[in-house]
Enzyme design. Structure first.
Site, mmCIF file in Angstrom:
data_model
loop_
_atom_site.group_PDB
_atom_site.id
_atom_site.type_symbol
_atom_site.label_atom_id
_atom_site.label_comp_id
_atom_site.label_asym_id
_atom_site.label_seq_id
_atom_site.Cartn_x
_atom_site.Cartn_y
_atom_site.Cartn_z
ATOM 1 N N LYS A 64 21.698 41.791 52.670
ATOM 2 C CA LYS A 64 21.654 41.067 51.394
ATOM 3 C C LYS A 64 21.861 39.566 51.585
ATOM 4 C CE LYS A 64 23.707 40.753 46.806
ATOM 5 N NZ LYS A 64 24.670 41.317 45.862
ATOM 6 N N HIS A 134 28.760 52.266 45.868
ATOM 7 C CA HIS A 134 29.609 51.064 45.920
ATOM 8 C C HIS A 134 31.102 51.405 45.850
ATOM 9 C CE1 HIS A 134 27.027 47.503 45.892
ATOM 10 N NE2 HIS A 134 26.148 48.275 45.280
ATOM 11 N N HIS A 160 32.603 37.655 49.425
ATOM 12 C CA HIS A 160 32.243 37.148 48.107
ATOM 13 C C HIS A 160 32.557 35.656 48.053
ATOM 14 C CE1 HIS A 160 32.645 41.195 45.717
ATOM 15 N NE2 HIS A 160 31.562 41.145 46.447
#
Length: 186
Positions: A64, A134, A160
């Site tokens: 990703k 997830h 993150h």
């Protein structure tokens, strides 16, 4: 796609693993157990090859973000990986599809996200919890936050960029944040 949550009770974490093993397969339980210990996105978890593992480290490029993830493998993760390696010495992928073994001329592939998601969903329905692919990553983040109250550490582990995103992702609600402010008196 329904929203899934972190599993907050340690007993339930173990029960999910047990139910995945007896209702589906050891491989699905291994996905759950290893996913909890690596906190990777499901696409990255399923794409792990034995070449990505170097001793006590996993090194892979996240699909990703394109970021290089270097993860120290804890003893539980090492034990799971070694058992899989011993049971399937000719596999390319850590979670290789068994269906693929039926034809010697097919290129090896990992199990699919869809298969994992379905197994997790069925166990979640049985336990009456919102469980999905997830959930492993969210569970790891949630428990690290509960143990440390250090959102920066959780952000780093999950890679993150925003504390707000991380708090929402791991399921820390405004009520819990308010309680922390009430209970922590300096």
């Amino acid at each position: 796609m329904a929203e899934v949550h972190a599993v907050k009770e340690p007993e339930t974490i173990q029960l999910v693993s047990h139910l995945l093993k007896i209702r589906h397969s050891q491989q699905m339980a291994d996905v759950w157990d290893l996913g909890l210990n690596l906190a990777l996105r499901i696409s990255d978890l399923l794409s792990i090859t034995f070449r990505d593992i170097d001793g006590d480290r996993l090194v892979l490029r996240e699909s990703k973000t394109g970021k290089l993830a270097t993860i120290h493998l804890n003893p539980k993760a090492q034990k799971i990986i070694q058992r899989i390696r011993d049971e399937h010495p000719h596999h390319l992928y850590l979670f290789q599809s068994y269906r693929n073994q039926q034809s010697r001329h097919r290129t090896p592939r990992p199990i699919t996200r869809r298969a994992v998601g379905k197994a997790f969903e069925l166990v979640g329905e049985e336990l009456k919890i919102a469980l999905g692919t997830h959930s492993m990553r969210k569970t790891r983040g949630y428990h690290l936050y509960q143990a440390t109250n250090d959102i920066a550490r959780v952000m780093q582990m999950l890679r993150h960029r925003s504390a707000g995103v991380t708090l929402r992702y791991i399921g820390v609600t405004q009520d819990e944040i308010d309680r922390d402010f009430r209970e922590l008196v300096l």
